[in-house]
Scaffold this motif. Sequence first.
Motif, PDB file in Angstrom:
ATOM      1  N   PRO A  44      13.967 -20.335  37.855  1.00 57.31           N
ATOM      2  CA  PRO A  44      14.835 -19.565  36.968  1.00 57.31           C
ATOM      3  C   PRO A  44      15.043 -20.145  35.552  1.00 57.31           C
ATOM      4  N   PRO A  45      15.313 -19.555  34.637  1.00 53.00           N
ATOM      5  CA  PRO A  45      15.652 -20.163  33.316  1.00 53.00           C
ATOM      6  C   PRO A  45      16.784 -21.321  33.349  1.00 53.00           C
ATOM      7  N   ARG A  46      16.937 -21.966  32.341  1.00 51.79           N
ATOM      8  CA  ARG A  46      17.888 -23.125  32.361  1.00 51.79           C
ATOM      9  C   ARG A  46      19.023 -23.083  31.578  1.00 51.79           C
ATOM     10  N   TRP A  47      20.064 -23.108  32.005  1.00 47.78           N
ATOM     11  CA  TRP A  47      21.282 -22.853  30.917  1.00 47.78           C
ATOM     12  C   TRP A  47      22.241 -24.075  31.203  1.00 47.78           C
ATOM     13  N   LEU A  48      22.628 -24.742  30.193  1.00 49.85           N
ATOM     14  CA  LEU A  48      23.664 -25.970  30.062  1.00 49.85           C
ATOM     15  C   LEU A  48      24.950 -25.520  29.334  1.00 49.85           C
ATOM     16  N   LEU A  49      25.850 -25.838  29.639  1.00 49.22           N
ATOM     17  CA  LEU A  49      27.301 -25.722  29.194  1.00 49.22           C
ATOM     18  C   LEU A  49      27.750 -27.084  28.929  1.00 49.22           C
ATOM     19  N   LEU A  50      28.189 -27.482  27.505  1.00 50.92           N
ATOM     20  CA  LEU A  50      28.709 -28.685  27.375  1.00 50.92           C
ATOM     21  C   LEU A  50      29.999 -28.522  26.768  1.00 50.92           C
ATOM     22  N   ASP A  51      30.712 -29.726  26.889  1.00 52.33           N
ATOM     23  CA  ASP A  51      32.170 -29.979  26.117  1.00 52.33           C
ATOM     24  C   ASP A  51      32.692 -31.193  26.373  1.00 52.33           C
ATOM     25  N   VAL A  52      33.192 -31.697  25.447  1.00 49.58           N
ATOM     26  CA  VAL A  52      33.853 -32.987  25.285  1.00 49.58           C
ATOM     27  C   VAL A  52      35.260 -32.942  26.224  1.00 49.58           C
ATOM     28  N   ALA A  53      35.672 -31.935  26.717  1.00 48.12           N
ATOM     29  CA  ALA A  53      36.775 -31.809  27.610  1.00 48.12           C
ATOM     30  C   ALA A  53      36.589 -32.199  28.904  1.00 48.12           C
TER      31      ALA A  53
ATOM     32  N   TYR B 289       6.914 -23.577  27.386  1.00 48.13           N
ATOM     33  CA  TYR B 289       7.440 -22.690  28.386  1.00 48.13           C
ATOM     34  C   TYR B 289       8.958 -23.047  28.679  1.00 48.13           C
ATOM     35  N   ALA B 290       9.021 -24.344  28.983  1.00 46.01           N
ATOM     36  CA  ALA B 290      10.245 -24.885  29.160  1.00 46.01           C
ATOM     37  C   ALA B 290      11.402 -24.817  28.103  1.00 46.01           C
ATOM     38  N   SER B 291      10.868 -25.077  26.850  1.00 54.53           N
ATOM     39  CA  SER B 291      11.941 -25.166  25.746  1.00 54.53           C
ATOM     40  C   SER B 291      12.553 -23.689  25.703  1.00 54.53           C
ATOM     41  N   ARG B 292      11.659 -22.649  25.631  1.00 51.63           N
ATOM     42  CA  ARG B 292      12.086 -21.097  25.301  1.00 51.63           C
ATOM     43  C   ARG B 292      12.867 -20.789  26.440  1.00 51.63           C
ATOM     44  N   ARG B 293      12.873 -21.215  27.597  1.00 53.29           N
ATOM     45  CA  ARG B 293      13.682 -20.774  28.619  1.00 53.29           C
ATOM     46  C   ARG B 293      14.948 -21.793  29.110  1.00 53.29           C
ATOM     47  N   THR B 294      15.190 -22.586  27.824  1.00 54.47           N
ATOM     48  CA  THR B 294      16.357 -23.372  28.141  1.00 54.47           C
ATOM     49  C   THR B 294      17.594 -22.839  27.112  1.00 54.47           C
TER      50      THR B 294
ATOM     51  N   PRO C 205       3.943  -9.711  37.708  1.00 57.39           N
ATOM     52  CA  PRO C 205       2.419  -9.830  37.961  1.00 57.39           C
ATOM     53  C   PRO C 205       2.078 -11.507  38.096  1.00 57.39           C
ATOM     54  N   LYS C 206       1.261 -11.944  38.892  1.00 55.56           N
ATOM     55  CA  LYS C 206       0.834 -13.201  38.916  1.00 55.56           C
ATOM     56  C   LYS C 206      -0.331 -13.795  37.703  1.00 55.56           C
ATOM     57  N   ALA C 207       0.662 -14.579  37.129  1.00 56.81           N
ATOM     58  CA  ALA C 207      -0.137 -15.245  35.906  1.00 56.81           C
ATOM     59  C   ALA C 207      -1.089 -16.184  36.599  1.00 56.81           C
ATOM     60  N   PRO C 208      -2.108 -16.418  35.312  1.00 51.67           N
ATOM     61  CA  PRO C 208      -3.356 -17.317  35.703  1.00 51.67           C
ATOM     62  C   PRO C 208      -2.965 -18.831  35.854  1.00 51.67           C
ATOM     63  N   GLN C 209      -2.161 -19.107  35.128  1.00 46.31           N
ATOM     64  CA  GLN C 209      -1.683 -20.436  35.347  1.00 46.31           C
ATOM     65  C   GLN C 209      -0.797 -20.883  36.585  1.00 46.31           C
ATOM     66  N   GLU C 210      -0.298 -19.770  37.339  1.00 44.58           N
ATOM     67  CA  GLU C 210       0.336 -19.840  38.770  1.00 44.58           C
ATOM     68  C   GLU C 210      -0.759 -20.144  39.606  1.00 44.58           C
TER      69      GLU C 210
ATOM     70  N   ALA D 171       6.882 -16.233  28.814  1.00 44.02           N
ATOM     71  CA  ALA D 171       5.951 -15.522  29.857  1.00 44.02           C
ATOM     72  C   ALA D 171       4.506 -15.490  29.224  1.00 44.02           C
ATOM     73  N   GLU D 172       4.304 -15.426  27.881  1.00 41.48           N
ATOM     74  CA  GLU D 172       2.962 -15.407  27.411  1.00 41.48           C
ATOM     75  C   GLU D 172       2.267 -16.684  27.120  1.00 41.48           C
ATOM     76  N   THR D 173       3.151 -17.646  27.151  1.00 39.04           N
ATOM     77  CA  THR D 173       2.595 -18.901  26.695  1.00 39.04           C
ATOM     78  C   THR D 173       1.949 -19.811  27.741  1.00 39.04           C
ATOM     79  N   THR D 174       0.749 -20.538  27.687  1.00 39.96           N
ATOM     80  CA  THR D 174       0.164 -21.436  28.414  1.00 39.96           C
ATOM     81  C   THR D 174       0.713 -22.791  28.300  1.00 39.96           C
ATOM     82  N   ASP D 175       1.534 -23.117  27.280  1.00 43.72           N
ATOM     83  CA  ASP D 175       1.840 -24.549  27.238  1.00 43.72           C
ATOM     84  C   ASP D 175       2.947 -24.584  27.937  1.00 43.72           C
ATOM     85  N   PRO D 176       3.110 -25.651  28.592  1.00 49.22           N
ATOM     86  CA  PRO D 176       4.161 -25.823  29.666  1.00 49.22           C
ATOM     87  C   PRO D 176       5.450 -26.440  28.995  1.00 49.22           C
ATOM     88  N   GLU D 177       5.273 -27.206  28.083  1.00 48.56           N
ATOM     89  CA  GLU D 177       6.346 -27.654  27.168  1.00 48.56           C
ATOM     90  C   GLU D 177       6.963 -26.306  26.275  1.00 48.56           C
TER      91      GLU D 177
END
Length: 482
Positions: free
Chosen positions: A231-240, A181-186, A217-222, A173-179
């Motif tokens: 919303p944050p990204r969640w991945l569930l993986l399995d070889v099954a 931002y995406a990494s921390r929310r994955t 609060p509306k962030a400056p980058q918005e 929520a604090e970073t202005t770096d889009p990459e």
Amino acid sequence: MQTPDIPASGAQAEEQQALKPFRGAVPRIVIVGAGFAGHRTARRLSRILAKERVEIVLLNPTDYFLYLPLLPQVAAGILEPRRVTVSLAHTLPRVRLVLGEASQVDVDGRRVEYTDPEGRHRELTYDRLVLAVGSVNKLLPVPGVAEYAHGFRGMPEALFLRDHITKQTELAAETTDPEEYASRRTFVVVGAGYTGTEVAAQGKLFTDALHAQLARPKAPQEAAGQSRSAPPRWLLLDVAPRVLPGLDQRLSDTADRVLRGRGVEVLMGTSVKEATPTGVLLDNGEFVATGTLVWCVGVRPDPLVEAVGLPVESGRLCVTPRLNVPGRPEVFACGDAAAVPDLTRPIAGDGGGRGYELTPMTAQHASRQGNAAARNVAASLGFGEARPYKHHDLGFAVDLGGVKAAANPMGVPLSGPLAGAVTRGYHLAAMPGNRVRVAADWLLEAALPRQAVQLGLVPEWSVPLDSASPELAHFPKAHTKE
């Protein structure tokens, strides 16, 4: 104390003779491990032998029984940690608790060597031994996983994961770096069994709630046109090929539907090829930038089992249907540590082999094997009659967060709020304590907004993925015999 004579012949008579000698006036039963199997064994034994001159000793690294099925709710901030840790002293008043980590079992000398919390090497002698040491994280030879993944087998890992998820969401929520931002929310969860499915289901709700709180609060980058409403990204993986591969197809379909409807990316037939400090490379060639990799691929028996030196199968101690070791009638094993023949599932066309499949490594079997082990240990001392372990599954329940769950009590498939009510009712009935406190937390969770803060109780270095490598060799040596 003399063991009462029980009429026997042949092999039974030889076994009975081998069991007769005791080291002292009062026979000592040592139970190693206080998980589902060990706790139930100790509790049942203390009741069966309540009026007898028998010493029951429970060796465990902690002074609590951990109710593992509710651990994902601790990581998601629904339950406080103490709710799923049940006091051993409170629930086992007639059992002597010894704090320590078992390091070696000498079956010829009938003693267990262990290291106490202060690093001293000690030992316990026994007349009867019950090995119920449970299991540890299963590691696969995937580069980077041991260094960058986090397991989920105990309270430290749950507390660390809760802090870690909260920190990642707050820093995003604090970073202005889009990459960044995406990494921390994955968040990537590997393994779609019980634990992985519940971690992903509960975790998605947790991060969505955090996102809603931090995005008010509306962030400056918005304002500059960079939307952060996703919303944050969640991945569930399995070889099954499907979620919950070991369960009924209908439970699997229910869980899959709930996860996908919640926004979890369910990738079946997919695994991690390599883990790096900045993300994970999947075997389909995709690189997912993330700072969170949760490893839930399954468990393996505690390495102590193989170190005992008795026959094992898939790392589990070979036992008879009565849960004692062939040729070692004074040694019993149950739960994840034991290769218990499942008398309800004969192997067709076995051709004179074992004849039965092994019971799966589940809490349901571990608890009931604990009851059977207690009964048969008592019978070996002359109190009661030994019987083989035989149990039909009563159904399964998977908590998917909120009011959602997948359950099939007595084979009846359920989903939605009804399944959620059945699942929570099952957990309350199965817990050996803290029921009112757990129910109270659930009521508060339903009525009040969830509060998420970093407690900072568990540093990352203290929760290595390979939880089966205690550095016992570094403790000072001070050997004491009991």
